[in-house]
Enzyme design. Structure first.
Site, PDB file in Angstrom:
ATOM      1  CD  GLU A  23      60.414  94.979  14.085  1.00 20.88           C
ATOM      2  OE1 GLU A  23      60.428  96.314  13.854  1.00 20.88           O
ATOM      3  OE2 GLU A  23      60.861  93.919  13.895  1.00 20.88           O
TER       4      GLU A  23
ATOM      5  CD  GLU B 110      59.784  81.243  35.178  1.00 24.05           C
ATOM      6  OE1 GLU B 110      58.911  80.999  35.515  1.00 24.05           O
ATOM      7  OE2 GLU B 110      60.034  81.683  33.596  1.00 24.05           O
TER       8      GLU B 110
END
Length: 311
Positions: free
Chosen positions: A87, A118
């Protein structure tokens, strides 16, 4: 398969006593339970504001010297970092390489769960190394539990390379806190659904990331007052936003422009909002306005304080 007794659950994995009957109650009561738990989130974030502010100032200082802001996370935490980074270019006119996000499992993990990724601490370190992270960079490790190996591996490598390291977790985690200069830990408590950290923890992380990126960009001169002056007018909606910003910025300083004059000013400045504001308020040429902005390191306020160049 590891058949050993698991470690004690972190706070984010604990069972919430307030929602043990959530599958038995009417739907309206169900969403009330969720809403009640969500009310704890802003309070938890508020407790961490001094740490958020310290992180913003430290990141901005390094970015002013040419550094980058790098997020690293896995699962929901990683996706939130990707969202915040993506963004920044349309909101603040930053180049894509200025705010970067790393997610365990790579780009595929943005839309598809790659759960085992992960657990790979070496991959986190390798991803940081691949970006050639250095002392001017800031690395924010995002991990709700505070103990995700991929994130810890990345933070350890970033710290070894001299980067500023910041941790964002929803529990106090000694291993993560040992790797960072600033630890931001909004404690939101157990989730509505045990272990589903996309809920309260994810919302808290999103709130903090909003503050981090927005605060840093304000410190870098990407706003004038609360106006988004580095917006890139790449579509009809954003062109209209640019027009409103220029008109409102000039009006706030006592310079009223008509609708047509504002469009003309923007066209004259090649759609550059900051340039148009400086021209509209000082009556210098677009080239002079750009020079002032460069001298002011992109800050409209500082550019406006400069004396008009002698003819």
């Amino acid at each position: 398969m590891n058949n050993q007794q698991p470690d004690s659950p972190t706070l984010t994995e604990a069972r919430n006593p307030a929602t043990v009957n959530i599958d038995l109650v009417p739907t309206l009561e169900m969403v009330r339970m969720i809403n009640t738990e969500d009310r704890h989130i802003p309070e938890a974030v508020a407790e961490e504001l001094p740490h958020v502010a310290a992180a913003i100032d430290a990141i901005a200082e390094r970015m002013q010297a040419g550094g980058r802001l790098i997020y690293i996370g896995a699962g929901t935490s990683g996706r939130l970092g990707v969202l915040d980074a993506s963004e920044c270019p349309p909101t603040f006119g930053t180049p894509p390489e200025l705010v970067v996000a790393l997610i365990a499992g790579g780009t595929r993990a943005i839309t598809t769960a790659v759960e085992g990724a992960e657990d790979d601490a070496a991959a986190g370190a390798q991803d940081i190394s691949a970006l050639n992270v250095g002392p001017q960079d800031s690395v924010v490790g995002i991990a709700a539990s505070g103990r995700t190996p991929y994130v810890l591996g990345g933070l350890a490598e970033a710290r070894r390379r001299g980067a500023l390291t910041i941790g964002l977790a929803c529990t106090h985690a000694a291993e993560l806190e040992a790797l960072v200069k600033v630890a931001i830990t909004p404690i939101v408590g157990p989730e509505v659904i045990s272990g589903s950290t996309r809920l309260k923890a994810g919302t808290a992380q999103k709130m903090v990331l909003n503050m981090l990126s927005t605060g840093v960009m304000i410190r870098l001169g990407k706003t004038f007052s609360n106006l988004m002056v580095d917006v890139q007018p790449t579509n009809a909606k954003l062109r209209e936003r640019a027009w409103r910003i220029v008109r409102e910025a000039c009006a706030s300083m006592g310079q009223e422009l008509s609708a047509e004059a504002t469009w003309t000013l923007l066209d004259r400045c090649n759609g550059e909002v900051k340039t148009a504001i400086v021209v509209g308020l000082t009556d210098v040429s677009p080239d002079e306005a750009r020079a002032r902005l460069q001298e002011a390191r992109g800050s409209v306020r500082r550019a406006l304080m400069q004396e008009k160049a002698a003819p």
